[in-house]
Design a protein around this motif. Structure first.
Motif, PDB file in Angstrom:
ATOM      1  N   PRO A 112       0.802  -1.232   0.000  1.00  0.00           N
ATOM      2  CA  PRO A 112       0.000   0.000   0.000  1.00  0.00           C
ATOM      3  C   PRO A 112       0.830   1.276   0.000  1.00  0.00           C
ATOM      4  O   PRO A 112       0.438   2.264  -0.634  1.00  0.00           O
ATOM      5  CB  PRO A 112      -0.835  -0.133   1.279  1.00  0.00           C
ATOM      6  N   SER A 113       1.955   1.280   0.678  1.00  0.00           N
ATOM      7  CA  SER A 113       2.766   2.500   0.733  1.00  0.00           C
ATOM      8  C   SER A 113       3.359   2.826  -0.636  1.00  0.00           C
ATOM      9  O   SER A 113       3.442   4.007  -1.021  1.00  0.00           O
ATOM     10  CB  SER A 113       3.885   2.351   1.772  1.00  0.00           C
ATOM     11  N   VAL A 114       3.751   1.803  -1.386  1.00  0.00           N
ATOM     12  CA  VAL A 114       4.282   2.019  -2.729  1.00  0.00           C
ATOM     13  C   VAL A 114       3.180   2.554  -3.640  1.00  0.00           C
ATOM     14  O   VAL A 114       3.396   3.479  -4.434  1.00  0.00           O
ATOM     15  CB  VAL A 114       4.866   0.713  -3.302  1.00  0.00           C
ATOM     16  N   VAL A 115       2.000   1.972  -3.528  1.00  0.00           N
ATOM     17  CA  VAL A 115       0.880   2.401  -4.351  1.00  0.00           C
ATOM     18  C   VAL A 115       0.540   3.865  -4.081  1.00  0.00           C
ATOM     19  O   VAL A 115       0.371   4.669  -5.014  1.00  0.00           O
ATOM     20  CB  VAL A 115      -0.349   1.501  -4.102  1.00  0.00           C
ATOM     21  N   LYS A 116       0.483   4.231  -2.837  1.00  0.00           N
ATOM     22  CA  LYS A 116       0.137   5.612  -2.491  1.00  0.00           C
ATOM     23  C   LYS A 116       1.201   6.591  -2.955  1.00  0.00           C
ATOM     24  O   LYS A 116       0.909   7.739  -3.301  1.00  0.00           O
ATOM     25  CB  LYS A 116      -0.077   5.720  -0.980  1.00  0.00           C
ATOM     26  N   ALA A 117       2.451   6.156  -2.991  1.00  0.00           N
ATOM     27  CA  ALA A 117       3.550   7.043  -3.372  1.00  0.00           C
ATOM     28  C   ALA A 117       3.735   7.157  -4.882  1.00  0.00           C
ATOM     29  O   ALA A 117       4.104   8.223  -5.381  1.00  0.00           O
ATOM     30  CB  ALA A 117       4.852   6.550  -2.735  1.00  0.00           C
ATOM     31  N   ARG A 118       3.470   6.054  -5.632  1.00  0.00           N
ATOM     32  CA  ARG A 118       3.874   6.033  -7.035  1.00  0.00           C
ATOM     33  C   ARG A 118       2.742   5.877  -8.047  1.00  0.00           C
ATOM     34  O   ARG A 118       2.885   6.294  -9.203  1.00  0.00           O
ATOM     35  CB  ARG A 118       4.867   4.881  -7.283  1.00  0.00           C
ATOM     36  N   VAL A 119       1.637   5.260  -7.652  1.00  0.00           N
ATOM     37  CA  VAL A 119       0.606   4.928  -8.630  1.00  0.00           C
ATOM     38  C   VAL A 119      -0.315   6.120  -8.859  1.00  0.00           C
ATOM     39  O   VAL A 119      -0.898   6.657  -7.920  1.00  0.00           O
ATOM     40  CB  VAL A 119      -0.193   3.686  -8.185  1.00  0.00           C
ATOM     41  N   ARG A 120      -0.446   6.506 -10.126  1.00  0.00           N
ATOM     42  CA  ARG A 120      -1.265   7.666 -10.498  1.00  0.00           C
ATOM     43  C   ARG A 120      -2.625   7.280 -11.046  1.00  0.00           C
ATOM     44  O   ARG A 120      -3.490   8.128 -11.241  1.00  0.00           O
ATOM     45  CB  ARG A 120      -0.521   8.508 -11.542  1.00  0.00           C
ATOM     46  N   GLY A 121      -2.814   5.993 -11.302  1.00  0.00           N
ATOM     47  CA  GLY A 121      -4.105   5.546 -11.815  1.00  0.00           C
ATOM     48  C   GLY A 121      -4.131   4.048 -11.977  1.00  0.00           C
ATOM     49  O   GLY A 121      -3.087   3.406 -12.122  1.00  0.00           O
ATOM     50  N   VAL A 122      -5.347   3.481 -11.965  1.00  0.00           N
ATOM     51  CA  VAL A 122      -5.533   2.037 -12.098  1.00  0.00           C
ATOM     52  C   VAL A 122      -6.723   1.774 -13.016  1.00  0.00           C
ATOM     53  O   VAL A 122      -7.793   2.360 -12.838  1.00  0.00           O
ATOM     54  CB  VAL A 122      -5.772   1.377 -10.724  1.00  0.00           C
ATOM     55  N   ALA A 123      -6.516   0.883 -13.994  1.00  0.00           N
ATOM     56  CA  ALA A 123      -7.604   0.443 -14.872  1.00  0.00           C
ATOM     57  C   ALA A 123      -7.878  -1.031 -14.609  1.00  0.00           C
ATOM     58  O   ALA A 123      -6.986  -1.874 -14.785  1.00  0.00           O
ATOM     59  CB  ALA A 123      -7.228   0.653 -16.334  1.00  0.00           C
ATOM     60  N   LEU A 124      -9.081  -1.338 -14.170  1.00  0.00           N
ATOM     61  CA  LEU A 124      -9.489  -2.703 -13.857  1.00  0.00           C
ATOM     62  C   LEU A 124     -10.490  -3.152 -14.918  1.00  0.00           C
ATOM     63  O   LEU A 124     -11.603  -2.635 -14.993  1.00  0.00           O
ATOM     64  CB  LEU A 124     -10.104  -2.773 -12.466  1.00  0.00           C
ATOM     65  N   VAL A 125     -10.071  -4.112 -15.742  1.00  0.00           N
ATOM     66  CA  VAL A 125     -10.845  -4.494 -16.923  1.00  0.00           C
ATOM     67  C   VAL A 125     -11.353  -5.931 -16.775  1.00  0.00           C
ATOM     68  O   VAL A 125     -10.560  -6.866 -16.613  1.00  0.00           O
ATOM     69  CB  VAL A 125      -9.959  -4.383 -18.192  1.00  0.00           C
ATOM     70  N   SER A 126     -12.663  -6.094 -16.802  1.00  0.00           N
ATOM     71  CA  SER A 126     -13.267  -7.437 -16.758  1.00  0.00           C
ATOM     72  C   SER A 126     -12.703  -8.263 -15.606  1.00  0.00           C
ATOM     73  O   SER A 126     -12.140  -9.345 -15.809  1.00  0.00           O
ATOM     74  CB  SER A 126     -13.007  -8.183 -18.085  1.00  0.00           C
ATOM     75  N   THR A 127     -12.874  -7.780 -14.395  1.00  0.00           N
ATOM     76  CA  THR A 127     -12.223  -8.437 -13.267  1.00  0.00           C
ATOM     77  C   THR A 127     -13.120  -8.459 -12.042  1.00  0.00           C
ATOM     78  O   THR A 127     -14.315  -8.169 -12.112  1.00  0.00           O
ATOM     79  CB  THR A 127     -10.863  -7.758 -12.978  1.00  0.00           C
ATOM     80  N   ALA A 128     -12.534  -8.823 -10.896  1.00  0.00           N
ATOM     81  CA  ALA A 128     -13.296  -8.961  -9.662  1.00  0.00           C
ATOM     82  C   ALA A 128     -12.358  -8.826  -8.478  1.00  0.00           C
ATOM     83  O   ALA A 128     -11.142  -9.001  -8.601  1.00  0.00           O
ATOM     84  CB  ALA A 128     -14.012 -10.301  -9.612  1.00  0.00           C
ATOM     85  N   SER A 129     -12.939  -8.541  -7.329  1.00  0.00           N
ATOM     86  CA  SER A 129     -12.160  -8.465  -6.089  1.00  0.00           C
ATOM     87  C   SER A 129     -12.419  -9.668  -5.185  1.00  0.00           C
ATOM     88  O   SER A 129     -11.600  -9.974  -4.317  1.00  0.00           O
ATOM     89  CB  SER A 129     -12.498  -7.177  -5.327  1.00  0.00           C
ATOM     90  N   HIS A 130     -13.553 -10.354  -5.375  1.00  0.00           N
ATOM     91  CA  HIS A 130     -13.898 -11.493  -4.526  1.00  0.00           C
ATOM     92  C   HIS A 130     -15.153 -12.173  -5.078  1.00  0.00           C
ATOM     93  O   HIS A 130     -15.796 -11.666  -6.006  1.00  0.00           O
ATOM     94  CB  HIS A 130     -14.154 -11.043  -3.083  1.00  0.00           C
ATOM     95  N   ALA A 131     -15.472 -13.324  -4.507  1.00  0.00           N
ATOM     96  CA  ALA A 131     -16.744 -14.024  -4.749  1.00  0.00           C
ATOM     97  C   ALA A 131     -17.019 -14.317  -6.215  1.00  0.00           C
ATOM     98  O   ALA A 131     -18.124 -14.107  -6.715  1.00  0.00           O
ATOM     99  CB  ALA A 131     -17.905 -13.215  -4.151  1.00  0.00           C
TER     100      ALA A 131
END
Length: 285
Positions: free
Chosen positions: A126-145
């Protein structure tokens, strides 16, 4: 744009095939787009998007997930019994740490299991993501279930495949069934052919092992790391593998995310809706 193929090794000894596309005049501060592909596929899934972005001032990195594509020989029998999506999140960290300049801001894109990879990365780093990531594209996916095992005997078959020999599916993979399962109302025969080729060249052990990993998926802890990161979620209305309800569940966990459901499209949005995916990524860049 300069194209480079590399082989890198993860901390647990897996060799990954990585592909780097660098624009002319790029420096360490040039933004980097890192693209993760889905289950039974390879980096080739992202080719239409990479080609569309060829003239953009962005470094593009993709790789074959462990057990897939040019990395397929790395998935040994012991690993097939213990594999998880968290392994893939750590592989993404290795790719970033090895081939992306430390000064480069990141945009992460994931299709299907690749989106789960991105979410696992966010949950674990999470610390790397907060420091470096400027955007995320989630395509045809899921987080659970994810609704796995709907067909009779499917789960048992996948367990047997995971324990078997690492041979490719080859002629077992039928174009007609892949087209019906993975694509929506309209499918370019060339895209179906390329998808079938990727699936057919994935070892059966990989197919079975990651079936189990996906069925156990829960990466909702990633949401906290992404609460201040622009996120776009894309899904086809005809997606049978990761139905729209799963993308809407991500939207509920990330209320600030932009969610777009594409009418008539299936699971293979990088082929079926290339322009939409490219527009979303350009907005994040």
């Amino acid at each position: 744009m300069r194209h480079e193929s590399r082989r890198i090794t993860t901390p647990d000894g897996v060799v990954l095939a990585v592909y780097v596309h660098t624009p002319v005049g790029a420096g360490p501060e040039t933004p980097t787009l890192v693209l993760a592909h889905g289950w039974t596929l390879s980096h080739r899934t992202w080719t239409p998007v990479v080609e569309a972005l060829a003239d953009d001032p962005v470094r593009i990195v993709s790789w074959d997930q462990r057990g897939h594509g040019g990395s397929r020989k790395a998935l040994v029998r012991k690993e097939a019994r213990t594999i998880s999506i968290d392994h893939l999140g750590r592989d993404l960290a290795t790719v970033v740490d090895t081939v992306v300049p430390a000064e480069s801001p990141l945009v992460l894109g994931g299709h299907s299991m690749g989106g789960m990879t991105v979410l696992s990365y966010a949950a674990q780093f999470p610390s790397v993501v907060k420091a470096r990531v400027r955007g995320v594209a989630l395509v045809s996916t899921a987080s659970h279930a994810i609704p796995m095992g709907a067909r009779p005997g499917e789960t048992r078959l996948m367990r047997l495949l995971a324990r078997g020999l690492p041979v490719i599916g080859g002629p077992v993979i039928r174009p007609r069934s892949q087209r019906a399962f993975l694509f929506g109302d309209v499918a370019d025969p060339r895209h179906v052919k390329d998808t079938v080729w990727q699936v057919a060249h994935t070892p059966l052990t990989t197919i079975g092992a990651f079936y189990g990993a996906i069925s156990r998926l829960d990466v909702r802890t990633a949401f906290a790391a992404l609460e201040d990161v622009p996120v776009t979620v894309l899904v086809g209305s005809r997606d049978k593998l990761t139905p729209p309800a799963l993308s809407h569940a991500i939207g509920e966990g990330l209320p600030h995310a932009t969610l777009k459901e594409i009418p008539g499209a299936g699971h293979m949005l990088t082929y079926e809706a290339t322009d939409t995916v490219v527009d979303a990524i350009r907005s994040l860049l």
